[in-house]
Design an enzyme around this catalytic site. Structure first.
Site, PDB file in Angstrom:
ATOM      1  N   HIS A  32       7.084 -49.287   3.906  1.00  8.22           N
ATOM      2  CA  HIS A  32       7.547 -49.897   2.662  1.00  8.22           C
ATOM      3  C   HIS A  32       7.332 -51.394   2.682  1.00  8.22           C
ATOM      4  O   HIS A  32       8.259 -52.180   2.798  1.00  8.22           O
ATOM      5  CB  HIS A  32       9.039 -49.547   2.443  1.00  8.22           C
ATOM      6  CG  HIS A  32       9.222 -48.122   2.080  1.00  8.22           C
ATOM      7  ND1 HIS A  32      10.308 -47.377   2.435  1.00  8.22           N
ATOM      8  CD2 HIS A  32       8.417 -47.279   1.393  1.00  8.22           C
ATOM      9  CE1 HIS A  32      10.188 -46.144   1.980  1.00  8.22           C
ATOM     10  NE2 HIS A  32       9.031 -46.066   1.350  1.00  8.22           N
ATOM     11  N   CYS A  83      18.846 -44.851  14.676  1.00 12.27           N
ATOM     12  CA  CYS A  83      17.874 -45.409  15.612  1.00 12.27           C
ATOM     13  C   CYS A  83      18.406 -46.721  16.190  1.00 12.27           C
ATOM     14  O   CYS A  83      18.911 -47.578  15.457  1.00 12.27           O
ATOM     15  CB  CYS A  83      16.564 -45.652  14.868  1.00 12.27           C
ATOM     16  SG  CYS A  83      15.443 -46.651  15.798  1.00 12.27           S
ATOM     17  N   ASN A 114      15.718 -50.243   4.785  1.00 13.43           N
ATOM     18  CA  ASN A 114      16.360 -50.915   5.924  1.00 13.43           C
ATOM     19  C   ASN A 114      16.407 -52.423   5.691  1.00 13.43           C
ATOM     20  O   ASN A 114      17.326 -53.100   6.135  1.00 13.43           O
ATOM     21  CB  ASN A 114      15.676 -50.528   7.240  1.00 13.43           C
ATOM     22  CG  ASN A 114      14.368 -51.227   7.476  1.00 13.43           C
ATOM     23  OD1 ASN A 114      14.342 -52.359   7.944  1.00 13.43           O
ATOM     24  ND2 ASN A 114      13.264 -50.569   7.135  1.00 13.43           N
ATOM     25  N   SER A 127       9.528 -52.941   8.532  1.00 16.13           N
ATOM     26  CA  SER A 127       8.149 -52.814   8.047  1.00 16.13           C
ATOM     27  C   SER A 127       7.522 -54.166   7.719  1.00 16.13           C
ATOM     28  O   SER A 127       6.514 -54.228   7.031  1.00 16.13           O
ATOM     29  CB  SER A 127       8.143 -51.905   6.825  1.00 16.13           C
ATOM     30  OG  SER A 127       9.170 -52.297   5.948  1.00 16.13           O
ATOM     31  N   HIS A 153       8.159 -41.713   8.586  1.00 13.18           N
ATOM     32  CA  HIS A 153       9.368 -41.056   8.052  1.00 13.18           C
ATOM     33  C   HIS A 153       9.349 -39.552   8.285  1.00 13.18           C
ATOM     34  O   HIS A 153      10.379 -38.905   8.229  1.00 13.18           O
ATOM     35  CB  HIS A 153       9.454 -41.223   6.527  1.00 13.18           C
ATOM     36  CG  HIS A 153       9.379 -42.632   6.078  1.00 13.18           C
ATOM     37  ND1 HIS A 153       8.434 -43.091   5.199  1.00 13.18           N
ATOM     38  CD2 HIS A 153      10.140 -43.684   6.386  1.00 13.18           C
ATOM     39  CE1 HIS A 153       8.628 -44.373   4.974  1.00 13.18           C
ATOM     40  NE2 HIS A 153       9.660 -44.758   5.694  1.00 13.18           N
ATOM     41  N   GLU A 171      12.478 -39.815   4.491  1.00 15.67           N
ATOM     42  CA  GLU A 171      12.895 -39.359   5.830  1.00 15.67           C
ATOM     43  C   GLU A 171      13.932 -38.248   5.698  1.00 15.67           C
ATOM     44  O   GLU A 171      13.862 -37.217   6.380  1.00 15.67           O
ATOM     45  CB  GLU A 171      13.478 -40.527   6.640  1.00 15.67           C
ATOM     46  CG  GLU A 171      13.900 -40.086   8.033  1.00 15.67           C
ATOM     47  CD  GLU A 171      14.725 -41.123   8.775  1.00 15.67           C
ATOM     48  OE1 GLU A 171      14.470 -42.341   8.611  1.00 15.67           O
ATOM     49  OE2 GLU A 171      15.633 -40.720   9.511  1.00 15.67           O
ATOM     50  N   HIS A 224      15.414 -40.572  -0.033  1.00 16.41           N
ATOM     51  CA  HIS A 224      14.499 -41.217   0.937  1.00 16.41           C
ATOM     52  C   HIS A 224      13.615 -40.146   1.589  1.00 16.41           C
ATOM     53  O   HIS A 224      14.100 -39.069   1.953  1.00 16.41           O
ATOM     54  CB  HIS A 224      15.314 -41.955   2.007  1.00 16.41           C
ATOM     55  CG  HIS A 224      14.483 -42.877   2.842  1.00 16.41           C
ATOM     56  ND1 HIS A 224      13.721 -42.418   3.878  1.00 16.41           N
ATOM     57  CD2 HIS A 224      14.279 -44.219   2.764  1.00 16.41           C
ATOM     58  CE1 HIS A 224      13.087 -43.445   4.435  1.00 16.41           C
ATOM     59  NE2 HIS A 224      13.403 -44.555   3.760  1.00 16.41           N
TER      60      HIS A 224
HETATM   61 FE1  F3S Z   1      11.392 -44.986  14.238  1.00 18.68          FE
HETATM   62 FE2  F3S Z   1      13.579 -46.380  14.390  1.00 18.68          FE
HETATM   63 FE3  F3S Z   1      11.446 -47.434  13.413  1.00 18.68          FE
HETATM   64  S1  F3S Z   1      13.377 -44.308  13.805  1.00 18.68           S
HETATM   65  S2  F3S Z   1      10.354 -45.781  12.523  1.00 18.68           S
HETATM   66  S3  F3S Z   1      11.729 -46.763  15.501  1.00 18.68           S
HETATM   67  S4  F3S Z   1      13.491 -47.751  12.729  1.00 18.68           S
END
Ligand code: F3S
Length: 651
Positions: free
Chosen positions: A40, A193, A223, A267, A72, A123, A121
């Site tokens: 994104h 994550c 995010n 991103s 995702h 994901e 989303h």
């Molecule tokens: Fe994966 Fe965490 Fe990035 S899930 S895509 S490392 S924010």
């Protein structure tokens, strides 16, 4: 004023990996398509498009083409359909997201899955699409309560709760706790994550101290929006997608000792963060000539410690595939090392060379700043180190060992310390016209005879020299240790009229014909043939002339010993004439022991020509008249028999 960039700002591991895989695929297939934007961030998407990574909305637009599944992830059905319809499927789903797919896919059919996250989303859609049971999503208390009230969960045997990877961890804890209170058998999987949690934490920490926070990232990145939300709780916060959008009026009213914080979504590429940083820096300097030059701070900032071609770096391997290893360089850069750049050995597999977690030395061979990836090479660093080592090996004259990896025009390639060593055919030890292919895959000992730095380094080795040196050393040792009486098992190498040459290791020794056997020998070839293995004993040797005289006669079989034990002077025995000479005839008493009947001992009469009275093969009765034990000689007599018989008149 001071500008500070939050730790963990910018690309996360999953995003870097996805970009790297997509670019690789574009290189391999010419063009690839992503289902939706790969990340994104409009800037990156635009740059990727120019490099052959195009975003499409629907799988139907990818038929027959190569498709990249985004970090995702996608629902299972979409993936299956892609595998059926597309030319190639490159799965760039982040491994952390994949883990959630696995959890969802392993639930029993009777269970219910609640995904805490934004149902719109991709994901979350992907996770729901991987569930082996009914799955629901909710992003806040209101959505969760309406799910409770809908009765959809009902009396499920088991309720599992997972989280969207970028969800706020504390909110996930609250919401999942409510699920636990409501149902009996609840299993909660904290799948937030760590990269997200860390990014949010460092943004929060900086925002607490800052007077202004600048959050950099794509407007559609959830995010990044979340980061802006968090920062906004503590100080004035602006959300920009690039440096051009920076609202400089936001600086107005800030005190001279204020901190301006910068953070960025998962991103956001490093160069966009850097541009924002530089523009802010310039603006502050323009506003206050006496202000500290933040350019130096910028250089010190590890996050912008840029890669450039030729830079030597420490890289951590994060994943390996058949074609490459994905590595992390510092905190902000993803790199990849293709199989060809990992090792000089064309037969080596990626997983044999490195494994995730390995920290390796590598050199940057290409940087793509626009998407934050770099191509690296391990083998070039190894080769440079290898050249140094091999130079030292050459100086010391040491013999080294390596595997023959390849047969090339004019010789073979041996890999030593990941460095290619060329061994010309004439130095391989393979005879002219022999097959070099027989060496492939074998471990060989060789010497380094040339090291040059030209054209990236050239190293030449010689197996022949190593062999020769080894033989010389063995010969020297042989002459030091050889003793008369020493036994060897040797191989007949050549046969001459006077004897045979036998290979007893470092040298060949001579066995004279007479030493081949205790029996009489016509020609050595009647006894042995080339290649025969025979036991020999050293009779004598001359280190000066490099000669060794051998015997193949076993002392235990010595017929002389047997003869002296069984026979004595005066015995009358039968013997067979085996040869006739001018001075007498030789008669065999037992195999290996012949006696001489001197011409004067043949008859009482004078014998002019022995052949008129005796023939080879004739059996005669003889008397042993003398035994010379020193010279191993036996004298026989026929005449003595007639003399010892009484005459007719005496009788
Ligand atoms: Fe994966 Fe965490 Fe990035 S899930 S895509 S490392 S924010």
């Amino acid at each position: 004023m001071k500008i500070e960039v939050a730790e963990n700002a910018g690309f996360c591991f999953g995003v870097r990996r996805a970009i790297s895989l997509a670019l690789d695929a574009a290189r391999e297939y010419g063009e690839v398509y992503t289902l939706g934007e790969l990340i994104h961030n409009e800037i990156v998407v635009d740059r990727l498009d120019k490099k052959g990574v195009h975003a499409v909305d629907d799988l139907s637009m990818c038929r027959g083409r190569s498709v990249v599944l985004r970090s995702h992830g996608v629902p299972r059905k979409v993936e299956e359909q892609a595998r059926k319809e597309c030319r190639a499927v490159i799965d760039a789903t982040c491994p952390f997201v994949k883990k959630i797919h696995d959890i969802a896919g392993s639930l029993p059919e009777s269970a219910k899955l609640i995904v805490i996250g934004d149902g719109g989303h991709p994901e979350v859609k992907g996770i729901v699409g991987h569930a082996a049971c009914r799955a629901f999503s909710c992003k806040d208390k209101a959505e969760l309560e309406s799910l409770f009230e809908s009765g959809e969960i009902g009396s499920a045997d088991k309720v599992a709760v997972v989280s969207q990877t970028t969800f706020d961890r504390s909110r996930f804890a609250d919401l999942s706790e409510q699920v636990r209170e409501r149902y009996g058998c609840v299993e909660i999987f904290d799948t937030v994550c760590d990269a997200t949690a860390k990014r949010q934490e460092s943004a929060r920490g900086l925002a607490r101290r800052a007077a202004l926070m600048i959050v950099v990232g794509g407007r559609s990145s959830s995010n990044t929006r979340k980061l802006a939300e968090i920062c906004g709780q503590y100080c004035k916060t602006v959300f920009v997608s690039c440096a051009a959008e920076l609202p400089m009026q936001a600086l107005k009213g800030l005190r001279s000792d204020s901190i301006i914080g910068i953070t960025a979504g998962a991103s956001t590429p490093a160069d966009t963060i850097k541009e924002v940083h530089e523009k802010m820096n310039k603006e502050i300097i323009n506003n206050n000539e006496n202000e500290e030059d933040f350019a130096s701070l910028l250089e010190q900032d590890q996050s912008f410690n840029r890669l450039y071609t030729g830079k030597r770096v420490k890289a951590t391997v994060v994943s390996v595939s058949k074609k490459e290893a994905v590595v992390e360089v510092g905190a902000k850069q993803t790199g990849y090392i293709t199989r060809e750049e990992l090792s000089n050995d064309p037969n080596a597999e990626v997983e044999d060379i490195v494994k995730p977690g390995d920290v390796i030395d590598a050199v940057v061979i290409k940087v793509d700043d626009s998407v934050g990836t770099a191509a690296l090479s391990k083998k070039r660093v190894d080769a440079a180190l290898g050249l140094e080592k091999l130079e030292a090996v050459k100086e010391s004259g040491e013999t080294i060992e390596g595997n023959v990896a390849q047969v090339v025009k004019g010789g073979v390639i041996v890999i030593y310390e990941n460095t290619r060593v060329f061994i010309p055919a004439s130095h391989t030890g393979v005879p002219r016209g022999g097959k070099l292919d027989d060496l492939k895959g074998k471990s060989v000992k060789f010497k380094i005879i040339e090291v040059s730095n030209e054209r990236g380094g050239r190293v030449v080795g010689s197996i022949r020299q190593a062999n020769r040196e080894q033989r010389d050393a063995e010969r020297a040792k042989f002459w030091e240790t050889i003793e008369v009486g020493q036994k060897f098992e040797g191989e007949v190498r050549s046969i001459e009229n006077y004897g045979v040459f036998v290979d007893i290791g470092p040298i060949d020794g001579l066995v004279h014909t007479a030493d081949l056997t205790w029996n009489r020998v016509g020609h050595p070839k009647d006894i042995v043939k080339i290649g025969d293995k025979i036991n020999v004993v050293v009779k004598s040797f001359d280190p000066e002339k490099k000669r060794v005289s051998l015997t193949a006669k076993d002392p235990e079989d010595n017929p002389w010993t047997k003869f002296t034990a069984d026979y004595a002077v005066g015995d009358v025995i039968k013997a067979t004439i085996v040869s006739i000479t001018e001075f007498g005839a030789f008669a065999q008493i037992i195999p290996g022991v012949d006696g001489l009947i001197h011409i004067s001992q043949i008859s009482a009469e004078r014998v002019a020509d022995i052949n008129t009275v005796l023939k080879v093969g004739q059996e005669v009765e003889v008397k042993i008249i003398d035994i010379d034990e020193e010279k191993n000689r036996v004298s026989l007599s026929i005449r003595a028999l007639s003399e010892s018989k009484p005459s007719e008149s005496e009788e």
